[in-house]
Structure formats: structure tokens, C-alpha cells
Design a protein around this motif. Structure first.
Motif, PDB file in Angstrom:
ATOM      1  N   GLU A  67      55.246  51.438  45.009  1.00  0.00           N
ATOM      2  CA  GLU A  67      56.523  50.726  45.119  1.00  0.00           C
ATOM      3  C   GLU A  67      57.689  51.570  45.610  1.00  0.00           C
ATOM      4  N   VAL A  68      57.591  52.902  45.507  1.00  0.00           N
ATOM      5  CA  VAL A  68      58.694  53.701  46.026  1.00  0.00           C
ATOM      6  C   VAL A  68      58.231  54.532  47.232  1.00  0.00           C
ATOM      7  N   GLY A 115      62.685  54.765  31.152  1.00  0.00           N
ATOM      8  CA  GLY A 115      63.598  55.541  31.985  1.00  0.00           C
ATOM      9  C   GLY A 115      62.911  56.661  32.745  1.00  0.00           C
ATOM     10  N   LEU A 116      61.574  56.633  32.784  1.00  0.00           N
ATOM     11  CA  LEU A 116      60.828  57.678  33.478  1.00  0.00           C
ATOM     12  C   LEU A 116      60.615  57.243  34.932  1.00  0.00           C
ATOM     13  N   ASP A 117      61.635  57.411  35.731  1.00  0.00           N
ATOM     14  CA  ASP A 117      61.569  56.978  37.122  1.00  0.00           C
ATOM     15  C   ASP A 117      60.793  57.980  37.969  1.00  0.00           C
ATOM     16  N   SER A 124      46.136  48.972  28.652  1.00  0.00           N
ATOM     17  CA  SER A 124      47.557  49.203  28.409  1.00  0.00           C
ATOM     18  C   SER A 124      47.815  50.679  28.120  1.00  0.00           C
ATOM     19  N   PRO A 125      48.892  51.209  28.665  1.00  0.00           N
ATOM     20  CA  PRO A 125      49.236  52.602  28.370  1.00  0.00           C
ATOM     21  C   PRO A 125      49.437  52.743  26.860  1.00  0.00           C
ATOM     22  N   ILE A 130      51.768  49.667  33.500  1.00  0.00           N
ATOM     23  CA  ILE A 130      52.088  51.088  33.491  1.00  0.00           C
ATOM     24  C   ILE A 130      53.488  51.309  34.072  1.00  0.00           C
ATOM     25  N   MET A 131      53.725  50.670  35.201  1.00  0.00           N
ATOM     26  CA  MET A 131      55.024  50.845  35.854  1.00  0.00           C
ATOM     27  C   MET A 131      56.153  50.254  35.030  1.00  0.00           C
TER      28      MET A 131
END
Length: 484
Positions: free
Chosen positions: A72-73, A64-66, A13-14, A56-57
Motif C-alpha cells: 500500500e505504500v 501507530g507503527l507506520d 491474526s497478529p 496485520i496492516m
RNA sequence: GGCCCCGUCGUCUAGCGGUCCAGGAUGCAUGGUUCUCAGCCAUGAGAUCGAGGGUUCGAAUCCCUUCGGGGCUACCA
């Protein structure tokens, strides 16, 4: 173009430190109008934890850290998961071997272990003794034929120094002779961190490598790799570590270090980002509360501090309270709803009247909330058919001869009220108190204990208003008649 | 052990040669508001700037030494 990456390893886990680095990366990218990239460094198959990448994602998105490029992007330099790029590392490793900058090593783990022990016993620096580096063609061929596995090691320069500029610390210099002929490709065909990160940072066109201090000592390896590959290294940025209260690297030993724990406890995303941004960075101002927009505007690499920071859970708690107080009533009602439901106080899904009730309660507990998970405890008595009576409170305020008479008078008056609002309730309660010669706390405390079960809580009259006449009357009657 | 990084209130930090007998925040203490708690407001305690030498008219700020803390030292990241 500024391009930075957050490159976590999906081995668990982060934790707070990981996300702090991501915050720095993201803030820097957004400040510079650059690109924030997420890259998954899953080259250690043994330590890989299923689901870790998803976590993580999830954490990043929650904060809010996009990311602009990554899993996935997508993006123009993908894939962004290293296990899907192994051919790239193998190709570059073989290229280095062909150019004599790297070599196959056939030493066994056992031999390496013995070598290290001997070096330690002799008080010498540990490191590979380069036995396979200077093999003749014949020796190499012989070893290759009798050994089915090998690793590829980088041939470090054996003299001179490697220097680089760290943005937060200035020029740093290391003796090459003390550097190891480190492994770049493991026997399972996967690259080591050192190699994969260098190859990827170059191929993905990373301009600034922001990673914590623990990587400083291996940076000379990376610089040499860039040089051997004929590439231009990125700017190096090494913020200091986050430490636990005992001043050692923050880890599980220190308690709650997993970021998800803070999500569950009900910290707000902006509060977490605000707090983490201030751990090891400063805008040079006399303030602590910054909106995300302000952080983006103010964030520069120059503000990063070079000394470690101890994680102060108390200050985080305070800051979260500030954010909770800044949250609108409706929003806060939405935020605490899941916690109330988990505690069994509100049904799932909530009815309209429950929703309405929750919204009325929020103003009364907002100032008292530091984390969302405290909501059930603070608001429990609003929902229970019968509140949990604190024995000590009952003993102090209800188990006395005049209590019964007082409560009865109060209920009588409350029942006669035409309007059920704070003003009318206050007058009624105070007048009832006056009837029996009790005023101020003498009447307020017994009524609070009788209606909520406790001595502490939101203002009494507001509480009674929100509870509603039915609940109040029932509770006061019960308390007034069941004198022990 | 070796190499490297760091060292200002308990904690996060401001400070980048003089405006600092060191500022803000948190935490703590006290007082005020008040029906309690929380919140809010005010006040206070809290750092001889790790220590010792220099440089300078002048140093938390520059240099050296020293001590202390931390990181790395894997076919982990």
C-alpha cells in the motif's frame, strides 16, 4: 542506513508477540532515523488466511507503527509481498543448483516420514539423509523422468562450524554436520521461509534482522545461504520469546493473545506500545511510563533482554489506566462514545445533547476506567430511564422506615434550588439529612442508591449535578414513595 | 533423544567486581484522604541474585559443573 523489516506471515491474526517484534523494529528504525519496512511472507499457500494481511496492516496502523516501505505504500525494492516475487526465488535457487550448492530432491513425503521415524527410533538426530545429493547424472536423469515433482534442497557443508554474532547474545556457534539439507524451493514452486527471507533481506537491503528467539536455531542455515549466494549477512537480533503464565510460548491456549482483542477491549495505542516495548527491553531506568517520543529517543538494541518475558495482563491493565487518566476529557469522550453506542446507551449518530452529556460524564468516570469497554457498565445509570437497582443496595439503604422520609425531604429541597450545581446540591442534601437527624453516609448512601441504583460510583453530588434535576427528582420521588 | 538459548522479588525489570545485608514498577497487605468505589499519598511483606564449586582482598556481576525452564528439530513460518 538502518533498514529493518517486520515480516509477518498472513496465517492468522497478529498476536501480542508479533506486534512486540514490530514495536522493536519500528522503535529501532525511528531511533536511528532508518527505514521501517513491512514485508508479507505468504509463501505457505496452504495456511494462508484471507484477510489476515489486511488485519496485520490495520493493527500496525492502529498502534501507530507506520511503515516506510511495504504494501500500500510501495518503495524502491518492491513488491513487498513474497508471493509476487516467486520468480526471484526460483532464479536464485536455480543459480545455486547450477553452482552445485543446491540440488533437486525427488524423495517422497512417505520416504521422508519413514526416514524420520527410523532416525528417532535409533535415537539419532533427525534430518534429510542426503540421498539425492550425491546422485550420478544418470540416476538424476532417471529420477527426473519418472517423477513429475521435486524440491530443491540446499547442500549444507558437512563439516566445520557456522558462527554468527547475535546482537543480544554474542557469538553463537553451530555444527554444520547437525544441520539439515533443508528445502529452499518447495514442489509447488514457492520458496520456504529460510530461502525467501534470505533472498529478500538481501535484495531489500535489510541491515538488521530483528526476529524472535525461535529463529536462532535456523540462523546457521541462513548464514550458509548468504555465503553460498556470495552476500554479506545482516546483523542478527533475536529478542526472547513472550511466554504465557505457564512459561510456554504464548499461544491461543493462554487466552487473549490476539492483538485485536486488546483493541476491542479499549486499550489505548500508546499504552499498548509502551507496555510491549517494556516486554523484553529496558532503558535501564527506574520508570515504566514512556511517551512514544521518549521510547524512540531511548530505544537501543543493547537494552533488549536475553531472557523470556511472561505477559502480565494486570500490569498492562494498570498502564492503560494511567494513559486513560492522561487523556483529555474531550478525547476520552470521543473514545468511549462507540462503546456507549454499542451498549445502546447513546444513539448513532449521537445528538448534540447526548454528546454534551457524555462530555459531562467523562470527568466522573475517568479515574475509574482501566479500559474503554468498562465505560458502559460504569456509566449505565446516567442513561437508562430507570437505573438497574442492586437488590442488596436497596435492601440495605432504602428498605428501612426512615428512608422514605429522608428522600422526600431531599427532593423537596432539591426542587427548590435556584442554582443546580455541586455546591448547592451538597448543601441541600446535607441539610435535608440534618432535618431527619441523618448526616454523612447516612444520607449520602440512600440518595446514591435511589438515584443510581448502586452503592458505588463517582462522588454523589457531582453525579447528581450531571444527572440533572429532572432525572434526580424523578428517581428520588419514585424511590421515596415505592417503599417495599 | 539431539542441538541451541535463558535463569535477580509472583510478574516486568535495574544491576555490567566494591557505592547492593540488591533499586524501581506491577500485583498484594495496611494506613491516610473521603459519601462508597476508583484515584492519589504513605508504609509494609516479598529475591540467601536457581544450586554447588572455584577466581579475587572483594562476585548478582568472571570461570566450571549441575539443576531447572524454554526454543528448534516440516516441501510451517
Amino acid at each position: 542506513m538502518i533498514r529493518v523489516r517486520f515480516a509477518p506471515s498472513p496465517t492468522g491474526s497478529p498476536h501480542i508477540g508479533n506486534i512486540r517484534t514490530a514495536v522493536f523494529d519500528w522503535l529501532f528504525a525511528r531511533h536511528e532515523g532508518g527505514v521501517f519496512i513491512l514485508r508479507i511472507e505468504d509463501t505457505d499457500r496452504a495456511r494462508l488466511v484471507p484477510g489476515a494481511m489486511e488485519e496485520i496492516m490495520r493493527d500496525l496502523r492502529w498502534a501507530g507503527l507506520d511503515w516506510d516501505e511495504g504494501p500500500e505504500v510501495g518503495g524502491p525494492y518492491g513488491p513487498y509481498i513474497q508471493s509476487e516475487r516467486v520468480d526471484l526465488y526460483q532464479k536464485h535457487a536455480e543459480q545455486l543448483v547450477a553452482e552445485g550448492r543446491a540440488y533437486h530432491c525427488y524423495c517422497t513425503a512417505e520416504r521422508l516420514e519413514e526416514m524420520r521415524k527410523a532416525q528417532q527410533a535409533a535415537g539419532k538426530p533427525t534430518g534429510y539423509d542426503q540421498r539425492c545429493r550425491y546422485l550420478t547424472e544418470e540416476e538424476r536423469a532417471a529420477l527426473a523422468s519418472e517423477s513429475d515433482t521435486f524440491v530443491i534442497r540446499f547442500a549444507m557443508p558437512t563439516s566445520g562450524q557456522t558462527s554468527f554474532v547475535d546482537v543480544v547474545r554474542g557469538e553463537l556457534s553451530f555444527d554444520n554436520a547437525l544441520q539439515d539439507d533443508f528445502v529452499i524451493l518447495k514442489s509447488d514452486g514457492y520458496p520456504t521461509y529460510h530461502f525467501a527471507s534470505v533472498v529478500d533481506d538481501h535484495l531489500i537491503k535489510i541491515s538488521h534482522v530483528i526476529r524472535s528467539e525461535e529463529w536462532i536455531s535456523s540462523t546457521p542455515k541462513h548464514v550458509q545461504l548468504y555465503s553460498a549466494l556470495g552476500w554479506e549477512p545482516p546483523a542478527w537480533v533475536h529478542p526472547s520469546l513472550i511466554l504465557g503464565p505457564d512459561r510456554s510460548k504464548l499461544s491461543k491456549r493462554h487466552g487473549a493473545v490476539n492483538f485485536s482483542t486488546y483493541i476491542e477491549e479499549g486499550y489505548l495505542p500508546d499504552a499498548m506500545v509502551n507496555y510491549l516495548a517494556l516486554l523484553g527491553w529496558s532503558a535501564g531506568e527506574d520508570r515504566d511510563i514512556y511517551s512514544i517520543q521518549e521510547l524512540i529517543e531511548k530505544f537501543t538494541l543493547e537494552g533488549i533482554t536475553g531472557h523470556p518475558a511472561i505477559f502480565d495482563a494486570q500490569k498492562l491493565l494498570w498502564m492503560n489506566g494511567v494513559y486513560i487518566r492522561q487523556t483529555s476529557m474531550n478525547r476520552l469522550a470521543e473514545l468511549i462514545l462507540p462503546y456507549l453506542q454499542k451498549a445502546g446507551l447513546v444513539s448513532e449518530p449521537p445528538s448534540d445533547s447526548e454528546l454534551d452529556y457524555v462530555r459531562k460524564i467523562v470527568p466522573l468516570i475517568q479515574d475509574r476506567l482501566k479500559v474503554l469497554s468498562e465505560a458502559p457498565e460504569l456509566a449505565e445509570f446516567f442513561f437508562r430511564e430507570e437505573p438497574a437497582y442492586d437488590p442488596k443496595a436497596v435492601q440495605k439503604w432504602l428498605e428501612r422506615p426512615e428512608a422514605s422520609e429522608l428522600l422526600t425531604k431531599v427532593v423537596d429541597r432539591l426542587e427548590e434550588l435556584e442554582e443546580w450545581n455541586v455546591g448547592a446540591i451538597e448543601s441541600a442534601v446535607r441539610e435535608a439529612g440534618a432535618d431527619v437527624g441523618a448526616e454523612g453516609g447516612k444520607v449520602i448512601h440512600p440518595v446514591r442508591v435511589a438515584s443510581t441504583g448502586r452503592t458505588v460510583g463517582p462522588g454523589l453530588f457531582e453525579t447528581l449535578e450531571v444527572l440533572g434535576r429532572d432525572r434526580v427528582v424523578t428517581r428520588l420521588r419514585r424511590a421515596g414513595s415505592s417503599e417495599q
